[in-house]
Design an enzyme around this catalytic site. Structure first.
Site, mmCIF file in Angstrom:
data_model
loop_
_atom_site.group_PDB
_atom_site.id
_atom_site.type_symbol
_atom_site.label_atom_id
_atom_site.label_comp_id
_atom_site.label_asym_id
_atom_site.label_seq_id
_atom_site.Cartn_x
_atom_site.Cartn_y
_atom_site.Cartn_z
ATOM 1 N N CYS A 74 0.806 -1.222 0.000
ATOM 2 C CA CYS A 74 0.000 0.000 0.000
ATOM 3 C C CYS A 74 0.841 1.275 0.000
ATOM 4 O O CYS A 74 0.337 2.345 -0.314
ATOM 5 C CB CYS A 74 -0.943 0.008 1.195
ATOM 6 N N HIS A 101 -3.449 7.114 3.013
ATOM 7 C CA HIS A 101 -3.828 5.837 2.416
ATOM 8 C C HIS A 101 -5.252 5.510 2.844
ATOM 9 O O HIS A 101 -5.607 5.630 4.015
ATOM 10 C CB HIS A 101 -2.852 4.754 2.879
ATOM 11 N N ASN A 160 -10.021 -0.139 -0.079
ATOM 12 C CA ASN A 160 -8.559 -0.063 -0.021
ATOM 13 C C ASN A 160 -8.006 -0.537 -1.361
ATOM 14 O O ASN A 160 -8.059 -1.722 -1.678
ATOM 15 C CB ASN A 160 -8.042 -0.939 1.118
#
Length: 331
Positions: free
Chosen positions: A117, A258, A288
């Site tokens: 990520c 994020h 996500n």
């Protein structure tokens, strides 16, 4: 232009979201969960899934075209393509090479960065360093992931979280000291490798009938440990990046974190003493999206007018590895 004066500036941004939408109500028919349960614990309402037959580079291609158009630059003039991803089209070569061919960027050198990520921020930091050093004059920086390809759709702890997307920025060299990437910071802690990982499919545990039968090619995660470490780590590295940039948190116009979990984002904002109206959130629409989440949110923020000339923006991310990072830029 002397290397000492150089700074990289964001010339353009772009993003790509697959057309297929999976809502929380759709997931209720797959696993034991509910829209309320998912929304309360994550803030996610829906996510996008890449269609069958398409690869990671297909999403990256459309995001890249939009970023290049925004930057008024042609692919043939790119010096480098750096892609953050953990879902490359093939074990090798890199998805950046696949993208390079799709774009016709014959002058560029290209490679992938695997930092989960945090992949986009790693790719951004590497590209920024190349430009500052004088090695290149521009770069296409991409964050693109199709984590739906790594999901066990019977595991409600993970299948509710992730979606597919791509985001891209074009960096260029500038002598304008008032704007550009002011600082980048990266960290990892490999002692947490098995807290969030895909157990099989690599050289340590190659694919075989047993690994497939046991769903070992899908994401395994200890969510509580990720949450606990993510908030603290992103706060610390954000403060370091701000200090490096000579910027206070009060001078930041927008924080783009994020997009993993709304609770993580809210806890981070509280620890940084940033009001939520100065925090970009779009995970309710996309979930996500791993390395794509920061550049997609950045592109959306620019195109909806949330970022204006002179604004200072803080980017931060946290992912598997554990790997985390932050960057500060002035537009």
């Amino acid at each position: 232009m002397s290397a000492a004066q150089r700074r990289s500036v964001i010339l353009g941004t772009g993003s790509e979201l697959p057309n297929k939408i999976i809502t929380n109500e759709d997931l209720e028919r797959l696993v034991e969960t509910s829209d309320e349960w998912i929304t309360v614990r994550t803030g996610i309402k829906q996510r996008r899934v890449l269609e069958e037959g398409k690869g990671n580079a297909d999403m990256a291609y459309h995001a890249a075209l939009r970023a290049l158009e925004d930057a008024d630059l042609e692919a043939k003039d790119l010096d480098a393509i750096v892609m953050g991803t953990v879902t490359a089209d093939y074990p090798f070569p890199s998805s950046a090479c696949v993208l390079e061919d799709m774009l016709g960027a014959r002058k560029a050198f290209s490679f992938d960065v695997n930092a989960a990520c945090s992949g986009f921020l790693n790719a951004l930091a590497v590209s920024d360093s190349f430009i500052r050093s004088g090695l290149i004059n521009n770069a296409l920086v991409v964050g693109s992931d199709a984590l739906s390809r790594l999901l066990n759709w019977e595991d409600r702890t993970t299948c509710i979280l992730f979606g597919d997307a791509a985001g891209a920025v074009v960096l260029g060299a500038s002598e304008n000291g008032d704007k550009g990437i002011l600082s980048t910071r990266l960290r990892t802690d490999g002692s947490h490798v098995k807290t969030l990982y895909v157990p099989a499919g690599g050289s340590r545990n190659p694919t075989n009938p047993e690994t497939v039968q046991n769903n070992e090619h899908t994401i395994t995660m200890n969510g509580k440990e990720v949450f606990k470490t993510a908030v603290r780590s992103m706060e610390e590295i954000s403060r370091q990046a701000l200090k490096d940039a000579g910027v206070t948190i009060d001078q930041v116009s927008l924080v783009i974190p994020h997009q993993a979990n709304r609770r993580i984002i809210e806890a981070l904002a509280e620890r940084l003493h940033v009001p939520m109206e100065k925090v970009m959130i779009n995970l309710d629409k996309y979930g996500n999206t791993s390395a794509a989440s920061v550049p997609v949110a950045l592109d959306e923020a620019r195109r909806t007018g949330r970022i204006k000339a002179g604004d200072v923006v803080l980017l931060n991310a946290f992912g598997a590895g554990f790997a985390w990072g932050a960057a500060v830029g002035r537009f």
